[in-house]
Scaffold this motif. Structure first.
Motif, PDB file in Angstrom:
ATOM      1  N   VAL A  49      14.037 -10.968  -0.593  1.00 22.12           N
ATOM      2  CA  VAL A  49      13.465  -9.378  -0.144  1.00 22.12           C
ATOM      3  C   VAL A  49      13.952  -8.589  -2.546  1.00 22.12           C
ATOM      4  N   PHE A 100      -3.275  -5.353  10.221  1.00 24.72           N
ATOM      5  CA  PHE A 100      -3.138  -5.888  10.411  1.00 24.72           C
ATOM      6  C   PHE A 100      -3.783  -6.207  11.596  1.00 24.72           C
ATOM      7  N   THR A 128       7.837   2.192 -11.284  1.00 23.41           N
ATOM      8  CA  THR A 128       8.580   2.605  -9.223  1.00 23.41           C
ATOM      9  C   THR A 128       7.722   3.871  -8.348  1.00 23.41           C
ATOM     10  N   ARG A 142       1.515   0.608   3.596  1.00 27.94           N
ATOM     11  CA  ARG A 142       2.334   0.718   5.282  1.00 27.94           C
ATOM     12  C   ARG A 142       1.388   1.865   6.061  1.00 27.94           C
ATOM     13  N   ILE A 172      12.939   0.752  -1.647  1.00 27.47           N
ATOM     14  CA  ILE A 172      11.458   1.359  -1.767  1.00 27.47           C
ATOM     15  C   ILE A 172      10.510  -0.313  -0.274  1.00 27.47           C
ATOM     16  N   LEU A 173      10.647  -0.868  -1.206  1.00 25.86           N
ATOM     17  CA  LEU A 173       9.955  -2.099  -1.287  1.00 25.86           C
ATOM     18  C   LEU A 173      10.153  -3.115  -0.044  1.00 25.86           C
ATOM     19  N   TYR A 174      11.612  -2.680   0.061  1.00 31.74           N
ATOM     20  CA  TYR A 174      11.785  -3.528   1.616  1.00 31.74           C
ATOM     21  C   TYR A 174      11.585  -2.758   2.338  1.00 31.74           C
ATOM     22  N   VAL A 199       4.446 -11.715  -0.564  1.00 29.30           N
ATOM     23  CA  VAL A 199       5.546 -12.185   1.079  1.00 29.30           C
ATOM     24  C   VAL A 199       6.033 -13.632   0.751  1.00 29.30           C
ATOM     25  N   LEU A 255      15.882   0.522  -9.985  1.00 25.24           N
ATOM     26  CA  LEU A 255      15.731  -1.000  -9.588  1.00 25.24           C
ATOM     27  C   LEU A 255      16.452  -1.036  -8.189  1.00 25.24           C
ATOM     28  N   VAL A 256      17.254  -0.212  -7.766  1.00 22.90           N
ATOM     29  CA  VAL A 256      17.941   0.060  -6.133  1.00 22.90           C
ATOM     30  C   VAL A 256      17.072   0.727  -5.297  1.00 22.90           C
ATOM     31  N   LEU A 257      16.590   1.968  -6.389  1.00 21.76           N
ATOM     32  CA  LEU A 257      15.692   2.908  -5.180  1.00 21.76           C
ATOM     33  C   LEU A 257      14.657   1.552  -5.026  1.00 21.76           C
ATOM     34  N   LEU A 258      14.036   0.941  -5.891  1.00 21.70           N
ATOM     35  CA  LEU A 258      12.849  -0.210  -5.893  1.00 21.70           C
ATOM     36  C   LEU A 258      12.443  -0.972  -4.631  1.00 21.70           C
ATOM     37  N   LEU A 259      14.543  -1.711  -4.757  1.00 23.06           N
ATOM     38  CA  LEU A 259      14.570  -2.156  -3.364  1.00 23.06           C
ATOM     39  C   LEU A 259      14.532  -1.449  -2.177  1.00 23.06           C
ATOM     40  N   LEU A 295       9.388  -0.321   2.645  1.00 22.42           N
ATOM     41  CA  LEU A 295       7.726   0.082   3.339  1.00 22.42           C
ATOM     42  C   LEU A 295       6.652  -0.714   2.905  1.00 22.42           C
ATOM     43  N   LEU A 296       7.251  -2.487   2.664  1.00 24.22           N
ATOM     44  CA  LEU A 296       6.475  -3.525   2.229  1.00 24.22           C
ATOM     45  C   LEU A 296       6.999  -4.885   2.609  1.00 24.22           C
ATOM     46  N   TYR A 297       7.781  -4.949   2.087  1.00 20.84           N
ATOM     47  CA  TYR A 297       8.175  -6.098   2.699  1.00 20.84           C
ATOM     48  C   TYR A 297       8.483  -6.621   4.276  1.00 20.84           C
ATOM     49  N   PRO A 314       7.624  -4.533   6.812  1.00 17.94           N
ATOM     50  CA  PRO A 314       6.853  -4.884   7.707  1.00 17.94           C
ATOM     51  C   PRO A 314       6.021  -5.698   7.599  1.00 17.94           C
ATOM     52  N   VAL A 315       5.826  -6.605   6.503  1.00 24.56           N
ATOM     53  CA  VAL A 315       4.723  -7.628   6.588  1.00 24.56           C
ATOM     54  C   VAL A 315       5.518  -9.028   6.616  1.00 24.56           C
ATOM     55  N   HIS A 316       6.479  -8.924   6.584  1.00 23.49           N
ATOM     56  CA  HIS A 316       7.516 -10.088   7.424  1.00 23.49           C
ATOM     57  C   HIS A 316       7.701  -9.428   8.282  1.00 23.49           C
ATOM     58  N   PHE A 335      11.294 -10.354  -4.301  1.00 19.95           N
ATOM     59  CA  PHE A 335      10.240 -10.282  -4.076  1.00 19.95           C
ATOM     60  C   PHE A 335      10.326  -8.493  -4.800  1.00 19.95           C
ATOM     61  N   THR A 336      11.016  -7.905  -5.105  1.00 23.90           N
ATOM     62  CA  THR A 336      11.330  -7.130  -5.095  1.00 23.90           C
ATOM     63  C   THR A 336      11.110  -7.109  -7.194  1.00 23.90           C
ATOM     64  N   PHE A 345      21.796  -6.929 -12.745  1.00 29.56           N
ATOM     65  CA  PHE A 345      21.694  -6.143 -10.729  1.00 29.56           C
ATOM     66  C   PHE A 345      21.416  -8.356 -10.494  1.00 29.56           C
TER      67      PHE A 345
END
Lengths: 169, 275
Positions: B124, B89, B71, B82, A23-25, B104, A17-21, A27-29, A31-33, B127-128, B172
């Motif tokens: 964040v 964009f 994952t 990315r 990565i998503l932060y 997002v 989960l931490v890894l996913l958080l 690579l995705l969240y 930049p889009v944000h 979202f995750t 978590f």
């Protein structure tokens, strides 16, 4: 443990989960944000610029309207002063014309009176002359009173006197 | 296609389907016949017998492999987006850009509306969590088969249909709420969070129960050959797709709600603003 709960597997899931958080932060969240924030900021800036331009335009419009109203007032004042001057000129011209006319009339009247007087005086002179001539003729011809009168009237009837008057006149 | 050809096509298809059905009924799985339904259900809940091997740690529940597979899928997707999508964009978004911005934006708004004072990390996290629950639950539909340690094979379940996965998600979320309390109210925040000590348990078991119910119904449907046709379509929609949406919404909403509650600073309201 009961229900097959396994701490190691829970930790494995947590690691995932931490890894996913992360990565998503990354690579995705983020930049889009960031893109959305930047665009929102840009729109806000554009909105501000538009509002400023609108406010400037309104200020200019107010200034313009003020100038227009001042010009209109000035125009009205000028028109009024010109009109007053024109009126005064008109009155002056009319009064001058009246004055001139009355002067001309007076002069004409004076001339007419003088002419009239001159004609009267001349007529009187002529009449006196005729009378004198007639008297003289009568005396010269020395006839009877009746003959005299007859001859006088005869001569008048023949127009001698009138002709003489015309020639003299 | 004229009427004659259409009739011929329907007849051929019906014959093929009939032959396949006969084949399916005649060639039953001998392993399944040996495994009674109660064992299958128990194993679906506890995963005591069907373990899969995992690097370094050895044998684990299949949900661990599901979790890392999900994952990995998300990582590949994110990396692709990315590298190839986000740099292109534009101010006028296309369909895919709109989808990403919506995803997002929805979670960001959820965080902002529930925790107006402190919401960056919460955004964040929700979202995750939302993405993980949604994609993880839908992953079950793929039915990816992996070999088990006892020589059989198993379809990878949803990561949160496993008690350990659900507990880790609940714990978590609770830790995130606790961090919000500490960041917002220091010691008071910790007390606020500890007051709701049942939260991790309720969150974990809510997730576990919801997703497990879908898994159990699916197991049950597929156990009997007579219910293996058509019905799984509705079962998949009801218990997988709807659960994916509902559970993602419920967990993120609850986390955001509790986070906002514990990190809100206490004090008098001045000029309509919360201190």
């Amino acid at each position: 443990m009961p229900l097959n709960i396994d701490i190691q597997q829970i930790l494995l899931h947590l690691f995932n989960l931490v890894l996913l958080l992360s990565i998503l932060y990354l690579l995705l969240y983020k930049p889009v944000h960031d893109f959305m924030d930047k665009r929102a900021e840009e729109y806000k800036e554009r909105d501000k610029r538009t509002k400023d331009a609108l406010s400037d335009a309104e200020k200019l419009k107010a200034e313009y309207e003020e100038k227009v109203s001042a010009a209109e007032a000035e125009n009205a004042r000028t028109r009024a002063s010109i009109s007053a001057a024109a009126e005064s000129d008109r009155e002056k011209i009319i009064s001058d014309a009246h004055e001139k006319a009355s002067k001309i009339i007076d002069e004409a009247r004076d001339k007419a009176v003088a002419e009239h007087d001159r004609l009267i005086a001349r007529a009187q002179t002529e009449i006196a002359e005729y009378v004198s001539k007639a008297a003289e003729k009568i005396v010269m011809d020395s006839g009877t009173l009746e003959d005299d009168f007859d001859s006088f009237f005869e001569s008048v009837g023949k127009g001698d006197i009138a002709k003489k008057g015309q020639n003299n006149g | 296609m004229d009427k004659k050809k259409r009739t011929r096509f329907i007849v051929i298809c019906s014959c093929i389907l009939a032959v396949l059905l006969v084949g399916i009924f005649l060639t039953g799985d001998p392993a399944k016949e040996e495994e009674p339904i109660n064992i299958v259900m128990k194993d679906a809940v506890l995963h005591e017998t069907a373990k899969v091997s995992f690097p370094i740690v050895g044998s684990v529940n299949p949900a661990v492999v599901s979790a890392y597979t999900v994952t990995a899928i998300i990582l590949v997707f994110s990396l692709t987006v990315r590298l190839f999508v986000i740099p292109k964009f534009t101010d006028t978004p296309g369909k895919f850009q709109l989808l990403l911005e919506q995803a997002v934006g929805i979670f960001d708004d959820l965080a902002k509306s529930n925790s107006p004072q402190r919401n960056k990390f919460l955004g964040v996290y929700v979202f995750t969590a939302g993405a993980y629950i949604f994609i993880g639950t839908l992953f079950e539909l793929l039915g990816v088969m992996v070999p088990t340690t006892n020589g059989g094979s198993i379809a990878l379940p949803a990561p949160l249909a496993d008690i350990n996965g659900a507990i880790s998600m609940g714990v978590f979320s609770y830790l995130v709420i606790l961090s919000g309390g500490v960041a917002g109210n220091r010691f008071k925040g910790v007390l606020h969070t500890l007051k709701d000590f049942s939260l991790p348990i309720s969150m974990s078991f809510r997730l576990f129960g919801a997703l497990l119910s879908g898994a159990l119904v699916t197991e049950l449907v597929y156990y009997y050959i007579t219910t293996s046709f058509i019905i799984p379509v509705f079962v998949a929609v009801m218990f997988t797709m709807l659960h994916a949406l509902i559970q993602a919404y419920v967990l993120t909403m609850l986390t955001a709600l509790f986070y906002g509650e514990v990190c809100m600073k206490e004090g008098p309201i001045e000029d309509g603003k919360i201190p």
